[in-house]
Motif scaffolding. Structure first.
Motif, PDB file in Angstrom:
ATOM      1  N   MET A 152      67.773  15.501  19.430  1.00  0.00           N
ATOM      2  CA  MET A 152      68.500  16.247  18.417  1.00  0.00           C
ATOM      3  C   MET A 152      68.981  15.315  17.313  1.00  0.00           C
ATOM      4  O   MET A 152      69.142  14.119  17.517  1.00  0.00           O
ATOM      5  CB  MET A 152      69.682  16.972  19.055  1.00  0.00           C
ATOM      6  CG  MET A 152      69.235  18.055  20.027  1.00  0.00           C
ATOM      7  SD  MET A 152      70.605  18.856  20.861  1.00  0.00           S
ATOM      8  CE  MET A 152      71.384  19.691  19.510  1.00  0.00           C
ATOM      9  N   VAL A 153      69.245  15.889  16.161  1.00  0.00           N
ATOM     10  CA  VAL A 153      69.721  15.120  15.022  1.00  0.00           C
ATOM     11  C   VAL A 153      71.220  15.307  14.894  1.00  0.00           C
ATOM     12  O   VAL A 153      71.739  16.402  15.049  1.00  0.00           O
ATOM     13  CB  VAL A 153      69.002  15.588  13.729  1.00  0.00           C
ATOM     14  CG1 VAL A 153      69.559  14.885  12.508  1.00  0.00           C
ATOM     15  CG2 VAL A 153      67.507  15.350  13.854  1.00  0.00           C
ATOM     16  N   SER A 154      71.925  14.236  14.613  1.00  0.00           N
ATOM     17  CA  SER A 154      73.365  14.285  14.421  1.00  0.00           C
ATOM     18  C   SER A 154      73.673  14.618  12.962  1.00  0.00           C
ATOM     19  O   SER A 154      72.952  14.225  12.061  1.00  0.00           O
ATOM     20  CB  SER A 154      73.969  12.917  14.760  1.00  0.00           C
ATOM     21  OG  SER A 154      75.291  12.826  14.307  1.00  0.00           O
ATOM     22  N   ALA A 155      74.767  15.315  12.750  1.00  0.00           N
ATOM     23  CA  ALA A 155      75.202  15.610  11.382  1.00  0.00           C
ATOM     24  C   ALA A 155      75.894  14.397  10.778  1.00  0.00           C
ATOM     25  O   ALA A 155      76.176  14.372   9.589  1.00  0.00           O
ATOM     26  CB  ALA A 155      76.152  16.801  11.387  1.00  0.00           C
ATOM     27  N   TYR A 156      76.157  13.382  11.592  1.00  0.00           N
ATOM     28  CA  TYR A 156      76.924  12.227  11.141  1.00  0.00           C
ATOM     29  C   TYR A 156      76.087  10.947  11.042  1.00  0.00           C
ATOM     30  O   TYR A 156      76.039  10.304  10.008  1.00  0.00           O
ATOM     31  CB  TYR A 156      78.115  12.018  12.085  1.00  0.00           C
ATOM     32  CG  TYR A 156      78.858  10.731  11.855  1.00  0.00           C
ATOM     33  CD1 TYR A 156      79.567  10.525  10.678  1.00  0.00           C
ATOM     34  CD2 TYR A 156      78.847   9.720  12.796  1.00  0.00           C
ATOM     35  CE1 TYR A 156      80.238   9.335  10.448  1.00  0.00           C
ATOM     36  CE2 TYR A 156      79.529   8.531  12.574  1.00  0.00           C
ATOM     37  CZ  TYR A 156      80.226   8.334  11.405  1.00  0.00           C
ATOM     38  OH  TYR A 156      80.880   7.168  11.185  1.00  0.00           O
ATOM     39  N   HIS A 157      75.438  10.559  12.131  1.00  0.00           N
ATOM     40  CA  HIS A 157      74.795   9.250  12.192  1.00  0.00           C
ATOM     41  C   HIS A 157      73.541   9.351  13.061  1.00  0.00           C
ATOM     42  O   HIS A 157      73.612   9.839  14.178  1.00  0.00           O
ATOM     43  CB  HIS A 157      75.776   8.250  12.819  1.00  0.00           C
ATOM     44  CG  HIS A 157      75.406   6.825  12.594  1.00  0.00           C
ATOM     45  ND1 HIS A 157      76.329   5.879  12.256  1.00  0.00           N
ATOM     46  CD2 HIS A 157      74.228   6.173  12.660  1.00  0.00           C
ATOM     47  CE1 HIS A 157      75.738   4.699  12.131  1.00  0.00           C
ATOM     48  NE2 HIS A 157      74.459   4.873  12.371  1.00  0.00           N
ATOM     49  N   ASN A 158      72.417   8.859  12.543  1.00  0.00           N
ATOM     50  CA  ASN A 158      71.148   8.911  13.263  1.00  0.00           C
ATOM     51  C   ASN A 158      70.437   7.572  13.227  1.00  0.00           C
ATOM     52  O   ASN A 158      70.674   6.754  12.341  1.00  0.00           O
ATOM     53  CB  ASN A 158      70.234   9.962  12.630  1.00  0.00           C
ATOM     54  CG  ASN A 158      70.752  11.356  12.837  1.00  0.00           C
ATOM     55  OD1 ASN A 158      70.633  11.911  13.914  1.00  0.00           O
ATOM     56  ND2 ASN A 158      71.358  11.935  11.806  1.00  0.00           N
ATOM     57  N   TYR A 159      69.524   7.394  14.177  1.00  0.00           N
ATOM     58  CA  TYR A 159      68.610   6.250  14.198  1.00  0.00           C
ATOM     59  C   TYR A 159      67.288   6.697  13.596  1.00  0.00           C
ATOM     60  O   TYR A 159      66.889   7.850  13.750  1.00  0.00           O
ATOM     61  CB  TYR A 159      68.373   5.775  15.635  1.00  0.00           C
ATOM     62  CG  TYR A 159      69.604   5.235  16.294  1.00  0.00           C
ATOM     63  CD1 TYR A 159      69.983   3.909  16.131  1.00  0.00           C
ATOM     64  CD2 TYR A 159      70.416   6.052  17.072  1.00  0.00           C
ATOM     65  CE1 TYR A 159      71.124   3.402  16.729  1.00  0.00           C
ATOM     66  CE2 TYR A 159      71.553   5.556  17.681  1.00  0.00           C
ATOM     67  CZ  TYR A 159      71.908   4.237  17.506  1.00  0.00           C
ATOM     68  OH  TYR A 159      73.033   3.746  18.097  1.00  0.00           O
ATOM     69  N   LEU A 160      66.601   5.772  12.958  1.00  0.00           N
ATOM     70  CA  LEU A 160      65.273   6.053  12.434  1.00  0.00           C
ATOM     71  C   LEU A 160      64.269   5.674  13.525  1.00  0.00           C
ATOM     72  O   LEU A 160      64.200   4.514  13.946  1.00  0.00           O
ATOM     73  CB  LEU A 160      65.028   5.250  11.158  1.00  0.00           C
ATOM     74  CG  LEU A 160      63.794   5.598  10.358  1.00  0.00           C
ATOM     75  CD1 LEU A 160      63.789   7.070   9.946  1.00  0.00           C
ATOM     76  CD2 LEU A 160      63.700   4.709   9.123  1.00  0.00           C
ATOM     77  N   VAL A 161      63.516   6.681  14.013  1.00  0.00           N
ATOM     78  CA  VAL A 161      62.564   6.500  15.104  1.00  0.00           C
ATOM     79  C   VAL A 161      61.251   7.145  14.697  1.00  0.00           C
ATOM     80  O   VAL A 161      61.196   8.349  14.459  1.00  0.00           O
ATOM     81  CB  VAL A 161      63.082   7.152  16.413  1.00  0.00           C
ATOM     82  CG1 VAL A 161      62.074   6.970  17.535  1.00  0.00           C
ATOM     83  CG2 VAL A 161      64.440   6.596  16.799  1.00  0.00           C
ATOM     84  N   ARG A 162      60.213   6.318  14.580  1.00  0.00           N
ATOM     85  CA  ARG A 162      58.882   6.818  14.183  1.00  0.00           C
ATOM     86  C   ARG A 162      58.949   7.646  12.906  1.00  0.00           C
ATOM     87  O   ARG A 162      58.322   8.684  12.778  1.00  0.00           O
ATOM     88  CB  ARG A 162      58.253   7.615  15.316  1.00  0.00           C
ATOM     89  CG  ARG A 162      57.919   6.773  16.523  1.00  0.00           C
ATOM     90  CD  ARG A 162      57.285   7.597  17.603  1.00  0.00           C
ATOM     91  NE  ARG A 162      56.771   6.721  18.649  1.00  0.00           N
ATOM     92  CZ  ARG A 162      56.531   7.130  19.877  1.00  0.00           C
ATOM     93  NH1 ARG A 162      56.741   8.390  20.213  1.00  0.00           N
ATOM     94  NH2 ARG A 162      56.073   6.286  20.761  1.00  0.00           N
TER      95      ARG A 162
END
Length: 166
Positions: A6-16
């Motif tokens: 799932m994607v966070s509305a605040y902070h995410n990692y870049l993966v592929r």
């Protein structure tokens, strides 16, 4: 949908090339990598894992940016809104850069991590983390990692010399 994808509305990692709020990876053997979910009011991401060098020797055991086993004398150096994991020869093993985006924060991890056979299993670059399709992505991997760490705590391991926590 798998919670880890799932994607966070605040902070995410870049993966592929895509955004993901948390990353948990495990390969056959003892390699483990966990980029933890970053909660609101936190800015610098933390990782946990068990990493090996190109020869398959233990490089590091890290729990939430705390160097637990550090046989090769690595240092975790804070850098702005991120950090770098640096070898004694000043080689960057893994680095973390937090970028402000229109819809929140994105963490880009760069570097190469190996498994206990010395095989490259995780690579970070401009498109984010890349890993072979056979690498297991699982919530269970974290529980297995923690149970292995509990076993280690029962016997002396030399502590966290040269350890730096963020």
């Amino acid at each position: 949908m798998d919670e880890l994808k799932m994607v966070s509305a605040y902070h995410n990692y870049l993966v592929r090339g895509r955004l993901q709020r948390e990353v948990v990876l495990k390969s056959r053997g003892n390699f483990f990598f966990h980029a933890h979910r970053v909660e609101p009011m936190e800015r610098v991401p933390s990782i946990s894992g068990r990493f090996f060098d190109r020869r398959g020797e233990l490089l590091l055991v890290i729990q939430r940016n705390e160097l637990v086993e550090n046989p090769q004398g690595l240092a975790l150096i804070p850098m702005g809104d991120g950090w770098s994991l640096i070898s004694s020869t000043m080689e960057a093993i893994l680095s973390c850069q937090v970028v402000d985006a229109k819809e929140g924060l994105i963490t880009i991890l760069r570097g190469v991590l190996h498994d206990e056979r010395g095989q490259e299993v995780l690579k970070g670059g401009e498109l984010g983390l890349e890993f072979p399709p056979e690498l297991e992505v699982s919530e269970l991997a974290e529980r297995e990692f923690r149970s292995g760490e509990a076993d280690r705590e029962a016997r002396p391991c030399g502590g966290s010399e040269n350890g730096v926590g963020l």
